[in-house]
Enzyme design. Structure first.
Site, PDB file in Angstrom:
ATOM      1  N   GLN A 113       9.976  39.668 -11.268  1.00  0.00           N
ATOM      2  CA  GLN A 113      11.061  38.856 -11.129  1.00  0.00           C
ATOM      3  C   GLN A 113      11.550  38.578 -12.444  1.00  0.00           C
ATOM      4  O   GLN A 113      11.048  38.268 -13.265  1.00  0.00           O
ATOM      5  CB  GLN A 113      10.494  37.639 -10.431  1.00  0.00           C
ATOM      6  CG  GLN A 113      10.007  37.540  -9.049  1.00  0.00           C
ATOM      7  CD  GLN A 113       9.715  36.437  -8.559  1.00  0.00           C
ATOM      8  OE1 GLN A 113       9.092  35.438  -9.300  1.00  0.00           O
ATOM      9  NE2 GLN A 113      10.209  35.910  -7.326  1.00  0.00           N
TER      10      GLN A 113
ATOM     11  N   LYS B 210      18.238  26.039  -0.710  1.00  0.00           N
ATOM     12  CA  LYS B 210      18.631  27.328  -1.722  1.00  0.00           C
ATOM     13  C   LYS B 210      19.735  27.753  -1.342  1.00  0.00           C
ATOM     14  O   LYS B 210      20.469  27.701  -0.277  1.00  0.00           O
ATOM     15  CB  LYS B 210      17.430  28.236  -1.764  1.00  0.00           C
ATOM     16  CG  LYS B 210      17.537  28.937  -0.107  1.00  0.00           C
ATOM     17  CD  LYS B 210      16.400  29.945   0.051  1.00  0.00           C
ATOM     18  CE  LYS B 210      16.043  30.501   1.284  1.00  0.00           C
ATOM     19  NZ  LYS B 210      15.405  31.601   1.571  1.00  0.00           N
TER      20      LYS B 210
ATOM     21  N   ASP C 119      12.677  35.738 -13.395  1.00  0.00           N
ATOM     22  CA  ASP C 119      12.453  34.604 -12.943  1.00  0.00           C
ATOM     23  C   ASP C 119      12.855  33.459 -14.030  1.00  0.00           C
ATOM     24  O   ASP C 119      12.552  33.666 -15.176  1.00  0.00           O
ATOM     25  CB  ASP C 119      11.004  34.360 -12.670  1.00  0.00           C
ATOM     26  CG  ASP C 119      10.545  33.479 -11.580  1.00  0.00           C
ATOM     27  OD1 ASP C 119      11.682  32.788 -10.952  1.00  0.00           O
ATOM     28  OD2 ASP C 119       9.570  33.189 -11.420  1.00  0.00           O
TER      29      ASP C 119
ATOM     30  N   HIS D 266      14.422  26.845  -9.503  1.00  0.00           N
ATOM     31  CA  HIS D 266      13.987  28.185  -9.503  1.00  0.00           C
ATOM     32  C   HIS D 266      14.947  28.954  -9.339  1.00  0.00           C
ATOM     33  O   HIS D 266      15.866  28.864  -8.404  1.00  0.00           O
ATOM     34  CB  HIS D 266      12.892  28.296  -8.117  1.00  0.00           C
ATOM     35  CG  HIS D 266      11.789  27.541  -7.975  1.00  0.00           C
ATOM     36  ND1 HIS D 266      10.521  28.229  -8.256  1.00  0.00           N
ATOM     37  CD2 HIS D 266      11.560  26.241  -7.529  1.00  0.00           C
ATOM     38  CE1 HIS D 266       9.699  27.034  -7.879  1.00  0.00           C
ATOM     39  NE2 HIS D 266      10.301  26.194  -7.543  1.00  0.00           N
TER      40      HIS D 266
ATOM     41  N   HIS E  41      12.963  29.042 -14.654  1.00  0.00           N
ATOM     42  CA  HIS E  41      12.729  27.618 -13.869  1.00  0.00           C
ATOM     43  C   HIS E  41      13.584  26.747 -15.086  1.00  0.00           C
ATOM     44  O   HIS E  41      13.301  26.797 -16.286  1.00  0.00           O
ATOM     45  CB  HIS E  41      11.208  27.402 -14.010  1.00  0.00           C
ATOM     46  CG  HIS E  41      10.527  28.398 -12.889  1.00  0.00           C
ATOM     47  ND1 HIS E  41       9.908  29.368 -13.179  1.00  0.00           N
ATOM     48  CD2 HIS E  41      10.710  28.102 -11.650  1.00  0.00           C
ATOM     49  CE1 HIS E  41       9.502  30.105 -11.970  1.00  0.00           C
ATOM     50  NE2 HIS E  41       9.987  29.104 -11.102  1.00  0.00           N
TER      51      HIS E  41
ATOM     52  N   CYS F 117       6.240  30.042 -11.080  1.00  0.00           N
ATOM     53  CA  CYS F 117       6.635  28.765 -11.288  1.00  0.00           C
ATOM     54  C   CYS F 117       5.426  27.593 -11.885  1.00  0.00           C
ATOM     55  O   CYS F 117       5.660  27.214 -12.955  1.00  0.00           O
ATOM     56  CB  CYS F 117       7.299  28.137 -10.344  1.00  0.00           C
ATOM     57  SG  CYS F 117       6.613  28.582  -8.685  1.00  0.00           S
TER      58      CYS F 117
ATOM     59  N   ARG G 142       2.350  40.109  -4.020  1.00  0.00           N
ATOM     60  CA  ARG G 142       2.247  39.396  -2.769  1.00  0.00           C
ATOM     61  C   ARG G 142       1.791  40.346  -1.864  1.00  0.00           C
ATOM     62  O   ARG G 142       1.928  41.574  -1.666  1.00  0.00           O
ATOM     63  CB  ARG G 142       3.864  39.098  -2.519  1.00  0.00           C
ATOM     64  CG  ARG G 142       4.314  38.247  -3.574  1.00  0.00           C
ATOM     65  CD  ARG G 142       5.734  38.027  -3.338  1.00  0.00           C
ATOM     66  NE  ARG G 142       6.292  37.090  -4.322  1.00  0.00           N
ATOM     67  CZ  ARG G 142       7.382  36.246  -4.265  1.00  0.00           C
ATOM     68  NH1 ARG G 142       8.469  36.790  -3.238  1.00  0.00           N
ATOM     69  NH2 ARG G 142       7.742  35.392  -5.188  1.00  0.00           N
TER      70      ARG G 142
END
Length: 661
Positions: free
Chosen positions: A399, A483, A401, A529, A403, A352, A381
RNA sequence: GCCCGGGUAGCUCAGUCGGUAGAGCAGCUCACUCGUAAUGAGCAGGUCAGGGGUUCGAAUCCCCUCUCGGGCUCCA
């Protein structure tokens, strides 16, 4: 004297005034009596020997109901504790609740001893003896002080009594409340004299039990707190019948066969080289191909749905993560820093902040919103070694991912659109059984109440619009955002969490994000997200397990294997291969240097969707023999053109076919 | 990270009381040319996870480390 009780079906029944629930069951029917394990009286679960009162609503709980199984499991856990205390006098026993499919009990053995696998057999034998002895479970109640005296040698039991007694005014978690309520405790005593603190109810006698198996031993922290003593936990499974137990064990075998780590090895898809490090997979050609097919499909659909693909690096200076707040909130989950030319760099744990920098690279107009940035972004991670699990939990993951930056008034619509897109994408991968969870503000969190309320309401709206079933998980949100988590059920009923959608209340502010609105004022955009697969690696694992390795045709690394019966069928086999490749199919040819049966077996073990055999008759007739994955018998003499027509629609993924706006 | 259990050939596993390593599959070579889930023969393949210790002698017993599996905790 007679009293009247109301049965589960609403009918009234007159029974003698000293009638117990168990006697009532016997009056209703022999079968019910045999299957009964407890009673629900006026909505509360009670022992079968509870004496009924006039007007009681009584429901007999049978062993094959969910509640019945829970009671069987709970009582079996109790017998487990009894067996362990028999075998190791002086053992401290803690808690032993029913769990899904079974039960566990936590112990502290004298002298800091630990259980071994052999101990499980001894314990199980002792349990079977106790069960054969037909010991009764008898409930009795004590005051708190008597209870503390009764359990003077059992520190964990005393702690349960003390904690709950001390906080009696506040509502307690079920589990911690075992056997303690309203200034009294309840205990169950077996005919052998074993006593356990327990709220109950229990089955009337151990003879009711028996369809169980001890599964494994594990360490578990007392009250789940890693700063407290680690106890020895024994897990078991227990069922209403031997048949149900056997089915469960078969199901476990089935799950083992589907284990993606095993399939990954068998199908030559990926592995975890120790030289690279735990949780860091390498993908072999076939595995990488599957990934690419997944990613390519996803990229195409994202573009069609108005996303713009971006690319960002794997590392950044500490400054970025200071601004984003990751170093404040999440440092323990990040890889340690690297020093270079006077600056400190970190591997990114999330994409992000980098996407925000792309947004901020120039001024943004309301006309550009919603701006949907999308990336297959690899993040790192630092997961603790004990939590790594194949591809499902790794340290380096990719991911899918996105945004999404939008104006505040666009948020509800954008979330609805997003959730529909997520569901459509998951369905394109052949998954169809979903549930969602809406997680609300946790205690440890940042932001203003009204922001949380607005964001949570928008998520709730999206869930309602999408029609997906959902539950609310109070206080389970991220520290910066409420979320939605989407869970799916796989082919054998296991739940997996996949997609997550979060409305971020923090980062737009931390980064000072703005857009110029139609009235020429500067406003702060909202930020969503979203990871759809969750991570490509984990989703890959889920697909493998869901399909037991037999991926849909469009995701299969090899779609068709062509097998000439003899060498002199090679020319024709090559023609078939060429025709299929013209369609874009992934085809391999296994020539006749081994017996046909052996080659078929190889292709089958590779889970190739279509095994095509060509021999004399096919050469002369222009046909193929088709042995499709999952079919019972091969099909001879299929015209090549017909085979092509049959498989063509399945060679590539099906577009989502919606506009989402 | 913590508890329990493992680590022997690429894979699955055997290996007795401590006496110096074995099978099947996979691989390679040769022969076989075959109609729907294993053709045959031969060859090759091991620092028994690594290190230390006990012993005349260790895959085997002891200690440490690494690593994998099952749990606990964790998953912003």
């Amino acid at each position: 004297m007679e009293i009247s009780v109301v049965l589960a079906d609403g009918t009234q029944r007159t029974v003698p005034s000293d009638c117990t629930a168990s006697e009532l069951a016997a009056l209703i029917g022999r079968r019910l009596s045999q299957d009964s394990v407890a009673a629900k009286i006026n909505g509360t679960l009670r022992d079968l020997n509870t004496v009924l009162s006039d007007g009681d609503r009584v429901e007999i709980v049978t062993r094959d109901s969910d509640q019945g199984r829970e009671i069987l499991r709970h009582s079996t856990a109790h017998v487990l504790a009894q067996a362990v205390v028999d075998l190791w006098p002086g053992t401290h026993f803690a808690i032993g609740p029913p769990i899904s499919d079974g039960f566990y009990y936590d112990f502290e053995l004298p002298g800091g001893r630990h259980f071994s696998d052999e101990d499980l057999e001894r314990i199980e034998s002792r349990m079977r003896e106790i069960i054969a002895e037909d010991q009764t479970f008898v409930r009795s109640e004590y005051s708190i002080s008597d209870g503390l005296r009764l359990f003077r040698d059992q520190p964990f039991k005393r702690e349960i009594i003390e904690t709950v007694a001390g906080q009696m005014s506040e509502p307690q978690e079920e589990e911690l409340n075992e056997g303690v309520e309203e200034g009294e405790i309840s205990v169950y005593r077996n005919s052998s004299g074993f006593i356990d603190l327990c709220r109950g109810p229990h089955v009337p006698s151990t003879k009711v039990l028996g369809s169980f198996k001890l599964m494994r031993v594990a360490g578990a922290y007392w009250r789940g707190d890693e700063n407290r003593p680690q106890l020895q936990r024994i897990y078991g499974t227990a069922w209403e019948s031997d048949k149900a137990l056997k089915e469960h064990l078969l199901q476990l075998d089935e799950a083992e066969k589907r284990d993606h780590r095993k399939l990954g090895l068998e199908l030559d898809l990926f592995h975890f080289p120790p030289e690279i490090g735990g949780g860091l997979p390498v993908f072999h050609p076939k595995g990488a191909l599957i990934r690419q097919l997944m990613e390519d499909f996803s990229k195409t659909e994202h573009r069609k749905a108005g996303y713009q693909q971006v690319w960002t690096p794997h590392l950044a200076k500490s400054t970025l993560f200071e601004i984003s707040g990751h170093l404040g909130w999440y440092k323990a989950g990040m890889y340690p820093p690297m020093e270079m030319e006077g600056a400190t760099y970190y591997l990114k744990p999330m994409n992000c902040p980098m996407h925000i920098l792309i947004y901020k690279s120039r001024g943004r107009s309301y006309k550009e919103l919603p701006l949907r940035l999308f990336e297959f972004g690899t993040v790192y991670r630092f997961e603790r070694s004990g939590v790594l699990h194949g591809l499902a939990r790794v340290r380096g993951l990719t991911q899918d991912d996105s945004h999404i930056f939008c104006a505040p008034d666009q948020l509800p619509h954008e979330l609805t659109r997003l959730l529909k897109f997520v569901i459509a994408m998951l369905m394109a991968f052949g998954l169809s059984d979903f549930e969602a969870e809406l997680s609300t503000r946790p205690e440890k969190s940042v932001g203003e109440d009204y922001e949380w309320e607005e964001a949570t309401a928008a998520l709730d709206h999206a869930l309602k619009e999408s029609g997906i079933n959902y539950t609310v998980a109070h206080g389970e949100g991220a520290f910066y955002a409420p979320k939605i988590d989407v869970h799916l059920k796989d082919a054998i009923g296991r739940r997996w969490q996949v997609s997550t959608l979060q409305v971020d209340l923090q980062e737009p502010q931390r980064f000072g994000m703005e857009f110029v609105d139609s009235d020429n004022t500067r406003k702060r955009p909202y930020m969503i997200h979203r990871a759809l697969f969750g991570s490509v690696e984990r989703f890959f694992a889920i697909l493998l397990e869901h399909y037991a390795g037999g991926l849909p045709v469009w995701l299969s690394p090899i779609q068709v294997s062509v097998l000439p019966v003899r060498d002199d069928h090679d020319d024709y086999a090559c023609q078939v291969v060429n025709e299929l490749e013209k369609l874009g199919a992934r085809v391999e040819m296994l020539s006749a240097d081994e017996p046909l049966g052996s080659r078929i077996r190889k292709a089958k073990l590779d889970k190739v969707p279509f095994v095509v055999v060509v021999g004399d008759s096919d050469v002369s007739e222009g046909t193929v023999g088709v042995n499709a994955r999952g079919s019972q018998s091969p099909e001879r003499g299929v015209q090549l053109s017909e085979f092509i027509a049959r498989i063509s629609p399945d060679l590539a993924g099906k577009p989502l076919g919606e506009s989402f706006d």
